[in-house]
Every structure is written in C-alpha cells, then in structure tokens.
Design an enzyme around this catalytic site. Sequence first.
Site, PDB file in Angstrom:
ATOM      1  N   CYS A 238       0.869  -1.198   0.000  1.00 27.87           N
ATOM      2  CA  CYS A 238       0.000   0.000   0.000  1.00 27.87           C
ATOM      3  C   CYS A 238       0.898   1.238   0.000  1.00 27.87           C
ATOM      4  O   CYS A 238       0.764   2.131   0.837  1.00 27.87           O
ATOM      5  CB  CYS A 238      -0.947  -0.004   1.188  1.00 27.87           C
ATOM      6  N   ALA A 239       1.798   1.289  -0.968  1.00 29.05           N
ATOM      7  CA  ALA A 239       2.932   2.205  -0.926  1.00 29.05           C
ATOM      8  C   ALA A 239       2.604   3.656  -1.256  1.00 29.05           C
ATOM      9  O   ALA A 239       3.217   4.576  -0.703  1.00 29.05           O
ATOM     10  CB  ALA A 239       4.022   1.718  -1.884  1.00 29.05           C
ATOM     11  N   ALA A 240       1.704   3.893  -2.214  1.00 28.16           N
ATOM     12  CA  ALA A 240       1.452   5.258  -2.680  1.00 28.16           C
ATOM     13  C   ALA A 240       0.793   6.085  -1.571  1.00 28.16           C
ATOM     14  O   ALA A 240       0.050   5.546  -0.751  1.00 28.16           O
ATOM     15  CB  ALA A 240       0.561   5.220  -3.916  1.00 28.16           C
ATOM     16  N   GLY A 243       5.765   8.292   0.540  1.00 30.29           N
ATOM     17  CA  GLY A 243       6.694   8.839   1.522  1.00 30.29           C
ATOM     18  C   GLY A 243       7.577   7.776   2.135  1.00 30.29           C
ATOM     19  O   GLY A 243       8.802   7.952   2.260  1.00 30.29           O
ATOM     20  N   LYS A 244       6.994   6.637   2.497  1.00 30.81           N
ATOM     21  CA  LYS A 244       7.767   5.569   3.128  1.00 30.81           C
ATOM     22  C   LYS A 244       8.674   4.879   2.114  1.00 30.81           C
ATOM     23  O   LYS A 244       9.791   4.469   2.441  1.00 30.81           O
ATOM     24  CB  LYS A 244       6.827   4.586   3.814  1.00 30.81           C
ATOM     25  N   ASP A 259       1.044  -1.072  -4.879  1.00 34.98           N
ATOM     26  CA  ASP A 259      -0.189  -0.348  -4.595  1.00 34.98           C
ATOM     27  C   ASP A 259      -1.226  -0.740  -5.636  1.00 34.98           C
ATOM     28  O   ASP A 259      -0.889  -1.014  -6.793  1.00 34.98           O
ATOM     29  CB  ASP A 259       0.034   1.168  -4.620  1.00 34.98           C
ATOM     30  N   ASP A 301       1.612  -0.559   5.739  1.00 32.77           N
ATOM     31  CA  ASP A 301       0.852   0.606   6.202  1.00 32.77           C
ATOM     32  C   ASP A 301      -0.565   0.383   5.688  1.00 32.77           C
ATOM     33  O   ASP A 301      -0.916   0.796   4.589  1.00 32.77           O
ATOM     34  CB  ASP A 301       1.464   1.895   5.650  1.00 32.77           C
ATOM     35  N   CYS A 354      -2.829   4.798  10.391  1.00 25.62           N
ATOM     36  CA  CYS A 354      -3.078   6.158  10.880  1.00 25.62           C
ATOM     37  C   CYS A 354      -4.480   6.205  11.474  1.00 25.62           C
ATOM     38  O   CYS A 354      -5.347   6.957  11.042  1.00 25.62           O
ATOM     39  CB  CYS A 354      -2.890   7.200   9.778  1.00 25.62           C
TER      40      CYS A 354
END
Length: 423
Positions: A238-240, A243-244, A259, A301, A354
């Site tokens: 779930c990269a997009a 930032g990470k 993603d 994430d 988050c």
Amino acid sequence: MTDPVGTATRRAALKMLDAVMRRGEALDRAQHAATQGLRNPADRAHAVVLAAEVLRHLPDLDALIDSATRQRIPDDAKSRMVLRLALVQCLALGTPPHAAIATALPLVDGGPKRLVHGVFGTLMRSEPELPAPPALPDDVTARWADQWGEAMVEAARGAIAQHPPIDLTLRDASNTGRMVDALGGVSLGAGNVRLSDPGNITTLPGFDEGAWWVQDLSASLPAKLLGAGEGRTVLDLCAAPGGKTMQLAAAGWDVTGVDISAKRLERLEANLARTGLPAHLVQGDIEKWQPQAPADAVLLDAPCSATGIFRRHPDVLYRIGPRQIAELADLQARLLDRAADWVKPGGLLLYATCSLERAEGEDRIADFLARHSDFARVPVSADELCAGFTPNMEGDVRILPGPLAEQGGADGFFIARLRKLTI
C-alpha cells in the site's frame, strides 16, 4: 437574476458537504466533481476550506441553529447545511454577515429562504461565538473516551481547533540544520523540518532538487523503525503516495512498492524521479498479488479508517463509524496474514495504521500474535523515537492527540514491529 459573486464557490462547498454527509465520500474525493465549474484555482481552494471548516465546527454550528428554531430542522435538510455554511463564514472565517447571507440564499434553490434568512438574522443579532476548542461529534466523543479516556478527547478537541503545520522529510538527514535555515522552519528530529505556513510548497528551496517531500512526523516513523537497509530487500505494501518508499530507498533498502491504484503510483513515480531515489513499483491488489520471493522486511501501512488524521481531514469524523472500523479491521487481519508469508525467517514485519481505534492497532496485533507463533515483537525503544513520543508497555508505538501540542501536534498513529522467528 445573477447570483452574487462567490455564490458558485459556496455551491461547490455545499456539494462537497452533501457528498460527505449523505454518501459517506471522502472530502478529497468529492472535491474534484464539486469544483468542476470553478476555473480559478483560488476559488476551488476556498470551496474546500469552507467545507472543511463546516465539518471542523459542525456540532457547535448545529447547537447555534437549534437555539434559534422552535422546531428542529432535519439533519439532512438543505436549509440546515446552508445555515452551517453561512454561519461558519462569519464566525470562523471573518466574512461580513451581509456577504455570507447574500451568497447563501441562492443555494436554497426555491426552498425555505425566509427560514434561512430569519434564523441567520436572529443568530447574528445575538453576536454568537463558536466555542474554543470545538466540540466533537457525540458518537466520536463516546467511542474515544471509552478507549482512551476523557483527557484524550479534550486533547483531540484542542488538536482539531488548530490548523496543523506541514512536516517535510529530508532525503539526507545530515542536511537537517542547513534545510531548517533555508526553509525557515524548525526541526523535531533528524531528517524533519516543520513549517507553520509554507504557502506554495513547490516554490520552496530544495523542492526542484528533490531534497525533501511532505510527510507528517508520525507517518515518518514506521520506515525509520526498520533502520538502515544496507542493500537488503523490503516490500512496501500500500505504498502510494510514497513517503515511506522514498524513506526506505534513502536508507539503502532495495524497495519494491506495491499499490492497487495506478493513478497513485504515477504520483509516486513522479516523486521518485524528483528525488532521484530508486524503487521497483508494482500495481497490484495485495490480497491477490504474490512476490517472487520473501523479503528481508515487509512494511504494511494498512488501509484504515484514517481517524488519526482527523485534524487535517475532519470529514472522517462523519464518514467513519463502528461498521466501517470493523470492516477495515477484518481487511487488516487478512493483509497481515498475507504479509507474514512474505517475510524471510529472521526478517521484520512492520505494521502501521493512521487510526485512533484499538480495533485497527492493539487488537490487530494481539490477534495476529495469537495466531502466528512464528512471530514475536521487537519492542521499540524511546531513543528510536522523536522527543515527545514514547512506546507503550508492549513496545508498540501509539500516538494519540496531546504529545507535541505546543509544537503543532502530530497525526494519530499505531506502529508495531515484529520479527519472524527462525524455528
């Protein structure tokens, strides 16, 4: 008859609010369709501000409206939403009352204009003020108080009252001092620069050179807790928007970012090009996708309720409830199970959301460890975190509203670091 100047902007804000409150859409997603008729970028931006301010103060706006009516206006009535919009302009944004009501009445579209005008006039004559800090919705207050206590709720009210600063993550943490001076900000830790009012970020020093990217301080922690890569492999799931991924690449990891959204991956690809950082990008649904081989580390994430970013996106307070949280918790459990299979023995699994909900954080990890005896926590130590953050008793990281409040606060987050045992 021509509508007063500014009415189109208010109409776009009304469409966004309707999308959030009636259809449960995210404000960011509703923005595109609602602002199609606005050619001026400043008008589009102002429409978003208007909608967000209504959501930031909605319980208090409703209390004012109810104080001026004998019979309660239904929650979903357009007249109530138009009154919310007119009142927030005067009470939170400093719009003169005559301008607010002039642009509000055309929005009723043949409805009870006399009601709207009368309620607005009655309230304005009483010289009302919005409470500081704002109230949270009753259901959110009850849910968070039950999980975290009344002090957390008060801290959350204080957080939503303030417009949050912008955090930048530096490509090279050794340049922190120089970039603080160049950008006129402050630093809350190596590799971080915090700006209170950056304006157009694309014009700031270092943007064109790819020296930094926008990333909240809390969101920068998961990648940091994986440490230096030294050429090892990591899957960023779930990269997009990336930032990470960029943090991991800058720390020397061989990164594969996955993603489901092609459009979001395009944004990540552009960010990688701007920063000059390498990563392999894959479009795929991680409930179906499989890597060719296990990795030394996996960062998940996970999709979540995003209640931790309520101060930036107050729409989550109205779109997310117990049903959505439960559905997302089930998805997170499935994704954790899949990610576990992709970690090499001895490797790390980093889980983050988050979210301010235990069901998406503490409960997920307790459930995962109960079902996966081949994993164990790698407790986070206080010296791995920025000043103001501390790990909990289990060694996980739970960031609630409150810490760093005087410095502008941070988004709510949960992070757990696990190792796959070599049995």
